[in-house]
Design a protein around this motif. Structure first.
Motif, mmCIF file in Angstrom:
data_model
loop_
_atom_site.group_PDB
_atom_site.id
_atom_site.type_symbol
_atom_site.label_atom_id
_atom_site.label_comp_id
_atom_site.label_asym_id
_atom_site.label_seq_id
_atom_site.Cartn_x
_atom_site.Cartn_y
_atom_site.Cartn_z
ATOM 1 N N PRO A 175 3.703 -0.389 12.101
ATOM 2 C CA PRO A 175 3.188 -0.550 10.730
ATOM 3 C C PRO A 175 1.838 -1.264 10.683
ATOM 4 O O PRO A 175 1.652 -2.287 11.346
ATOM 5 C CB PRO A 175 4.268 -1.411 10.050
ATOM 6 N N TYR A 176 0.912 -0.715 9.903
ATOM 7 C CA TYR A 176 -0.344 -1.421 9.648
ATOM 8 C C TYR A 176 -1.015 -0.818 8.412
ATOM 9 O O TYR A 176 -0.629 0.253 7.940
ATOM 10 C CB TYR A 176 -1.262 -1.402 10.867
ATOM 11 N N PHE A 177 -2.038 -1.494 7.894
ATOM 12 C CA PHE A 177 -2.549 -1.185 6.564
ATOM 13 C C PHE A 177 -3.498 0.002 6.511
ATOM 14 O O PHE A 177 -3.673 0.598 5.457
ATOM 15 C CB PHE A 177 -3.227 -2.429 5.970
ATOM 16 N N VAL A 219 0.861 -1.185 0.000
ATOM 17 C CA VAL A 219 0.000 0.000 0.000
ATOM 18 C C VAL A 219 0.896 1.233 0.000
ATOM 19 O O VAL A 219 1.830 1.326 0.797
ATOM 20 C CB VAL A 219 -0.911 0.014 1.253
ATOM 21 N N SER A 220 0.616 2.159 -0.875
ATOM 22 C CA SER A 220 1.426 3.384 -0.922
ATOM 23 C C SER A 220 0.934 4.368 0.127
ATOM 24 O O SER A 220 -0.271 4.532 0.336
ATOM 25 C CB SER A 220 1.353 4.013 -2.310
ATOM 26 N N ILE A 221 1.859 5.005 0.799
ATOM 27 C CA ILE A 221 1.545 6.006 1.819
ATOM 28 C C ILE A 221 1.657 7.387 1.184
ATOM 29 O O ILE A 221 2.715 7.740 0.640
ATOM 30 C CB ILE A 221 2.509 5.892 3.014
ATOM 31 N N PRO A 222 0.608 8.175 1.202
ATOM 32 C CA PRO A 222 0.681 9.491 0.563
ATOM 33 C C PRO A 222 1.677 10.418 1.261
ATOM 34 O O PRO A 222 1.852 10.353 2.481
ATOM 35 C CB PRO A 222 -0.752 10.027 0.704
ATOM 36 N N ALA A 223 2.340 11.241 0.468
ATOM 37 C CA ALA A 223 3.249 12.237 1.026
ATOM 38 C C ALA A 223 2.416 13.417 1.502
ATOM 39 O O ALA A 223 1.851 14.170 0.708
ATOM 40 C CB ALA A 223 4.254 12.676 -0.031
ATOM 41 N N SER A 224 2.314 13.567 2.807
ATOM 42 C CA SER A 224 1.460 14.617 3.366
ATOM 43 C C SER A 224 1.958 15.013 4.747
ATOM 44 O O SER A 224 2.443 14.167 5.506
ATOM 45 C CB SER A 224 0.020 14.119 3.466
ATOM 46 N N ALA A 256 -0.370 -10.590 9.736
ATOM 47 C CA ALA A 256 -1.393 -11.607 10.014
ATOM 48 C C ALA A 256 -2.754 -11.144 9.524
ATOM 49 O O ALA A 256 -3.575 -11.939 9.073
ATOM 50 C CB ALA A 256 -1.447 -11.903 11.509
ATOM 51 N N ASP A 257 -3.007 -9.858 9.649
ATOM 52 C CA ASP A 257 -4.240 -9.247 9.150
ATOM 53 C C ASP A 257 -3.936 -7.781 8.873
ATOM 54 O O ASP A 257 -2.771 -7.359 8.943
ATOM 55 C CB ASP A 257 -5.408 -9.445 10.124
#
Length: 480
Positions: A248-250, A209-214, A291-292
């Motif tokens: 870290p998480y989604f 997943v890409s993290i937006p630059a903000s 794991a999730d």
């Protein structure tokens, strides 16, 4: 007359004491012992005073992703994960106040997921997990009042109302006083030296997943910000360094601006804030480490814990407690974790030859029960030859048999149709092999009628590590 009054008073006192003893026993058995919020505090209370050098605080993003066993193995850091599921920061604050009654940590580490939570009150299950383990005190009363709407204080304050009817749910762990996960099949088991780390066994591959630059910031909920600041201020008033990080998480990008706000508030106090989401694509493997969507797998947790341990080792002066007998519980926790992980590795092996080769290498803490049953000769793999690696003498073609192996040698063995019987009374379990099957506590773990059956018991973890049958008619395929 006076004598009668004294006698009546004594009877009354004895009756009250008896009722208190009965209720205490009832409470210890029936109370919830979830590892994601209650058993952790139970274990924390059992620690020797002033032995926790690093106190890790927060929600499941802390106690699933950070493994105290790894911090111990890498640098001898005596850490403890103290938290609860979806723990809001007001509960974290009162957990910290409770912890400081008996421990003087050299560092506090706060995982910041609680700063992003969108509610004023948790759901009922998580309220129970985040307040019920606290000992009766003014601190617990304050935690109750801030965690529960005013009209519901009594229902959560009198805990037996929550658990009195769960007699149908009682399990072995309730009587032993050990913790259990709400979904125990998803996690490694824990023991009496547990340091609060829950190990997720699931591995779920995800697309990156890409993290937006903000740099955008959004205000925290007023109640959340109040207790976030209180945690920092309490740590600083006690002159305890505090490190805050985001695991870290989604779903991070959905709440990115809230974490930026939390980082900004930390900066006001001169507190370091590490955001592992902004750069974690370079360090985490999206195909194995989760794991999730919210938690790391045991593979990701190991990797992340090594990374965090290295950071703590470089940035803070923390003693290496390895070899110190006062910290033997941390050594035991790490050993139990490794043994439990070894148990799990057995369950992932599907090839019979690989499985038997693995059994050969297991240490003497394992007790291995084996039986050749029915038409095992139909297997394309020579099961008799495979068992010879474990010291099992080759039996005549088609002859059934059963054997017990441990520490590289046979303990006992039988061949023929029986009758025969061998038993071992372990600390918490009764193990038996006879002509009808392989038993733990009278449950028969014989999986196939024709082939090789195996029961592996780990004395270190006091659990059945694996049970499997390799079906001869199905080409020695595993049946679990």
């Amino acid at each position: 007359m006076q004598h009668s009054k004294v006698k009546a008073a004594v009877k009354t006192v004895c009756l009250v004491l008896s009722l208190l003893l009965v209720f205490s026993g009832f409470h210890q058995v029936f109370r919830f012992k979830y590892t994601d919020g209650i058993y952790g505090m139970d274990r924390f209370y059992a620690l020797e005073p002033n032995t926790v050098d690093v106190l890790n605080l927060g929600s499941s993003h802390m106690f699933v992703d950070v493994n105290p066993a790894v911090l111990w193995e890498d640098y001898g850091i005596s850490s403890f994960n103290l938290g609860g599921s979806s723990q809001p920061l007001w509960n974290t604050y009162y957990y910290l106040k409770e912890a400081l009654k008996t421990q003087t940590p050299k560092l506090l580490v706060l995982e910041s997921f609680g700063a992003s939570l969108p509610f004023e009150y948790s759901d009922p299950g998580n309220i129970i997990k985040n307040i019920s383990a606290l000992k009766p005190s003014a601190n617990k009363l304050a935690a109750l009042q801030v965690s529960v709407p005013e009209g519901e204080w009594l229902g959560y304050g009198l805990e037996f109302i929550q658990y009195h009817s769960r007699y149908k749910q009682l399990a072995k762990a309730d009587f032993m006083g050990t913790g259990v996960a709400e979904n125990p099949q998803l996690f490694l088991p824990v023991d009496e030296n547990w340091m609060g780390g829950m190990t997720f066994l699931a591995v779920s591959p995800f697309e990156p997943v890409s993290i937006p630059a903000s740099d955008a910031r959004s205000p925290l909920l007023p109640k959340t910000e109040e207790y976030y600041r209180k945690i920092i201020e309490l740590a600083q008033s006690e002159q305890i360094p505090i490190l805050i990080f985001t695991s870290p998480y989604f779903w991070y990008s959905e709440k990115q601006s809230l974490y930026h706000e939390a980082a900004g508030i930390a900066e006001e106090y001169g507190v370091p804030f590490l955001n592992f989401n902004e750069d974690y694509a370079k360090t985490m493997d999206w195909s194995t480490d989760f794991a999730d969507v919210g938690h790391m797998s045991y593979l990701g947790s190991e990797k992340f814990s090594h990374m965090l341990a290295g950071y703590l080792h470089v940035q803070y002066t923390l003693p290496d407690r390895r070899g110190d007998t006062d910290y033997a519980a941390w050594e035991e926790n790490a050993a139990f974790y490794r043994a439990a992980l070894e148990n799990h590795s057995l369950t992932s092996i599907s090839d019979v030859e690989t499985y038997l080769n693995t059994l050969v290498a297991l240490p003497e803490t394992y007790l291995i029960f084996l039986s050749l049953d029915g038409n095992y000769m139909a297997s394309p793999y020579d099961l008799r030859a495979g068992l010879e690696k474990l010291g099992v003498p080759r039996v005549d073609s088609g002859t059934p048999g059963a054997w017990v192996h441990s520490g590289g040698a046979l303990v006992t063995g039988f061949h023929g149709s029986g009758p025969y019987r061998w038993s071992s009374a372990e600390e918490n379990d009764d193990l038996t092999v006879d002509q009808t099957g392989l038993y733990c506590n009278r449950t028969n773990y014989k999986k196939v009628a024709d082939g090789l059956n195996v029961l592996v018991y780990n004395r270190k973890t006091a659990t059945v590590a694996d049970t499997v049958g390799f079906s001869a008619p199905a080409g020695a395929a595993p049946v679990r």
